[in-house]
Design an enzyme around this catalytic site. Structure first.
Site, PDB file in Angstrom:
ATOM      1  N   ASP A   9       0.749  -0.732  -0.248  1.00 43.59           N
ATOM      2  CA  ASP A   9       0.161  -0.063  -0.204  1.00 43.59           C
ATOM      3  C   ASP A   9       0.949   1.636  -0.098  1.00 43.59           C
ATOM      4  O   ASP A   9       0.773   2.439   0.505  1.00 43.59           O
ATOM      5  CB  ASP A   9      -1.157  -0.117   1.213  1.00 43.59           C
ATOM      6  CG  ASP A   9      -2.134   1.249   1.030  1.00 43.59           C
ATOM      7  OD1 ASP A   9      -2.879   1.428   2.345  1.00 43.59           O
ATOM      8  OD2 ASP A   9      -2.181   1.504   0.370  1.00 43.59           O
TER       9      ASP A   9
ATOM     10  N   LYS B 189       2.497   3.463  -5.582  1.00 41.53           N
ATOM     11  CA  LYS B 189       2.166   2.384  -6.555  1.00 41.53           C
ATOM     12  C   LYS B 189       3.162   2.288  -8.242  1.00 41.53           C
ATOM     13  O   LYS B 189       3.203   0.812  -8.011  1.00 41.53           O
ATOM     14  CB  LYS B 189       1.222   2.926  -7.391  1.00 41.53           C
ATOM     15  CG  LYS B 189      -0.197   3.801  -6.711  1.00 41.53           C
ATOM     16  CD  LYS B 189      -0.291   3.034  -5.094  1.00 41.53           C
ATOM     17  CE  LYS B 189      -1.031   3.712  -4.139  1.00 41.53           C
ATOM     18  NZ  LYS B 189      -1.138   2.143  -2.519  1.00 41.53           N
TER      19      LYS B 189
ATOM     20  N   GLU C  57     -11.647   4.359  -0.301  1.00 43.63           N
ATOM     21  CA  GLU C  57     -11.817   4.528   0.831  1.00 43.63           C
ATOM     22  C   GLU C  57     -12.541   5.574   0.386  1.00 43.63           C
ATOM     23  O   GLU C  57     -12.016   6.713   0.185  1.00 43.63           O
ATOM     24  CB  GLU C  57     -10.415   4.906   1.057  1.00 43.63           C
ATOM     25  CG  GLU C  57      -9.549   5.367   1.332  1.00 43.63           C
ATOM     26  CD  GLU C  57      -8.263   4.809   0.388  1.00 43.63           C
ATOM     27  OE1 GLU C  57      -9.162   3.837  -0.344  1.00 43.63           O
ATOM     28  OE2 GLU C  57      -7.200   4.920  -0.151  1.00 43.63           O
TER      29      GLU C  57
HETATM   30  N1  LIG Z   1       9.454   2.395  -0.791  1.00 44.23           N
HETATM   31  C1  LIG Z   1       8.611   2.789   0.175  1.00 44.23           C
HETATM   32  N2  LIG Z   1       9.099   2.832   1.801  1.00 44.23           N
HETATM   33  C2  LIG Z   1       8.908   3.352   3.492  1.00 44.23           C
HETATM   34  N3  LIG Z   1       7.533   4.195   2.674  1.00 44.23           N
HETATM   35  C3  LIG Z   1       7.557   4.061   1.960  1.00 44.23           C
HETATM   36  C4  LIG Z   1       8.004   3.905   0.906  1.00 44.23           C
HETATM   37  N4  LIG Z   1       6.925   4.503  -0.630  1.00 44.23           N
HETATM   38  C5  LIG Z   1       5.365   5.195   0.361  1.00 44.23           C
HETATM   39  N5  LIG Z   1       6.050   4.852   1.528  1.00 44.23           N
HETATM   40  C6  LIG Z   1       4.824   5.491   2.063  1.00 44.23           C
HETATM   41  O1  LIG Z   1       3.682   4.509   1.940  1.00 44.23           O
HETATM   42  C7  LIG Z   1       2.829   5.767   2.149  1.00 44.23           C
HETATM   43  C8  LIG Z   1       2.842   5.824   1.366  1.00 44.23           C
HETATM   44  C9  LIG Z   1       1.382   5.589   0.608  1.00 44.23           C
HETATM   45  C10 LIG Z   1       0.611   5.744  -1.231  1.00 44.23           C
HETATM   46  N6  LIG Z   1      -0.912   5.460  -1.125  1.00 44.23           N
HETATM   47  C11 LIG Z   1      -1.268   6.110  -2.638  1.00 44.23           C
HETATM   48  O2  LIG Z   1      -0.564   7.197  -3.509  1.00 44.23           O
HETATM   49  C12 LIG Z   1      -2.444   5.681  -1.964  1.00 44.23           C
HETATM   50  C13 LIG Z   1      -3.498   7.166  -3.487  1.00 44.23           C
HETATM   51  C14 LIG Z   1      -4.861   7.266  -3.067  1.00 44.23           C
HETATM   52  N7  LIG Z   1      -5.779   8.010  -3.332  1.00 44.23           N
HETATM   53  O3  LIG Z   1      -4.866   9.135  -4.265  1.00 44.23           O
HETATM   54  O4  LIG Z   1      -6.806   8.104  -3.489  1.00 44.23           O
HETATM   55  C15 LIG Z   1      -5.513   6.004  -2.347  1.00 44.23           C
HETATM   56  C16 LIG Z   1      -4.671   5.306  -1.486  1.00 44.23           C
HETATM   57  O5  LIG Z   1      -5.153   4.119  -0.988  1.00 44.23           O
HETATM   58  C17 LIG Z   1      -3.131   4.929  -1.442  1.00 44.23           C
HETATM   59  O6  LIG Z   1      -2.847   4.650  -1.087  1.00 44.23           O
HETATM   60  C18 LIG Z   1       3.338   6.789   2.838  1.00 44.23           C
HETATM   61  O7  LIG Z   1       2.750   7.319   4.306  1.00 44.23           O
HETATM   62  C19 LIG Z   1       4.820   7.574   2.097  1.00 44.23           C
HETATM   63  O8  LIG Z   1       5.625   7.653   2.855  1.00 44.23           O
HETATM   64 MG   LIG Z   2      -3.936   2.055  -0.614  1.00 45.01          MG
END
Ligand SMILES: Nc1ncnc2c1ncn2[C@@H]1O[C@H](/C=C/CNC(=O)c2cc([N+](=O)[O-])cc(O)c2O)[C@@H](O)[C@H]1O
Ligand SMILES: [Mg+2]
Length: 214
Positions: free
Chosen positions: A141, A144, A199
């Site tokens: 999650d 992407k 969501e």
């Molecule tokens: N390589 C990595 N290692 C560790 N932590 C990492 C990482 N890459 C991202 N993160 C962390 O994971 C989360 C990112 C989620 C992206 N979800 C999304 O972009 C997202 C967007 C929508 N939306 O736009 O509707 C809906 C959703 O359910 C979503 O999950 C943030 O807390 C970020 O700091």
């Molecule tokens: Mg998500």
């Protein structure tokens, strides 16, 4: 300076949820996201699908990529038997700090190991640093564009075994086309789609469940 949304989400948990009661933490966050401010938690509708996959697997070792505020961390950890462990990776320090407090408010800190760092740095260290052989369940999650490279990295690091389940959020919205194409066409996975909604909205989204065949 103005607070951040995760800080306001945490305040809502501390105000409306009961310490040590994970369900009240989940309900407080869902209420906040429906009635105050949308946030990118898996949410209650897709969360029910996540719950059913966890209950079906009864996993001992779980990995979550992308903790954010800890909503899905709490959803998963509340269903784990006490001996089981959930490792969750989050590389944003501010989000990690909020998530730690949410997880502690839920009383689940003894089942959760929140690691502040990038998935690509920590996946290769799971064995030597955490003594993990393989994971039973991985919940994806995070950003992407990381789903596919991190899946290949987990394969290369030998962290997947016959039967390991990968559960991926947002396969429609925002979408993960390269990851979907891979797990649906690779002979190493048996994949299926659980249709749902983004969501707290009426937009379509869903979860992809992919079983590693070894
Ligand atoms: N390589 C990595 N290692 C560790 N932590 C990492 C990482 N890459 C991202 N993160 C962390 O994971 C989360 C990112 C989620 C992206 N979800 C999304 O972009 C997202 C967007 C929508 N939306 O736009 O509707 C809906 C959703 O359910 C979503 O999950 C943030 O807390 C970020 O700091
Ligand atoms: Mg998500």
């Amino acid at each position: 300076t103005r607070s951040t949304r995760p800080q306001r989400l945490l305040k809502a948990v501390q105000k409306n949820a009961t310490r040590g009661d994970p369900q009240s933490v989940i309900s407080a966050i869902d209420h906040f996201c429906r009635h105050s401010e949308w946030a990118m938690n898996i949410g209650d509708e897709k969360g029910t699908i996540l719950d059913s996959v966890v209950n079906e697997l009864n996993p001992e070792k779980v990995l979550e990529l992308g903790t954010y505020c800890g909503y899905s961390t709490v959803r998963i950890a509340r269903l784990l038997p006490p001996g089981a462990r959930l490792i969750t990776l989050e590389f944003n320090g501010d989000y990690a700090a909020i998530a730690r407090q949410v997880i502690t408010w839920a009383g689940l800190e003894d089942r959760v190991q929140l690691v502040e760092g990038a998935s690509e740095d920590w996946i290769p260290r799971m064995k030597e640093h955490f003594g993990i052989e393989t994971f039973d369940l991985v919940f994806l999650d995070h950003w992407k564009d990381r789903y596919l490279p991190d899946t290949k990295l987990m394969e290369d690091c030998g962290l997947l075994r016959k039967g390991t389940v990968l559960l991926a959020d947002n396969v429609i919205c925002p979408g993960v086309p390269d990851y979907l194409q891979y797990v649906r066409n690779s002979l190493s996975y048996k994949s299926c789609y659980f249709k749902s909604h983004l969501e707290y909205t009426k937009a379509e989204d869903g979860l992809e469940k992919s079983v590693f065949l070894g």
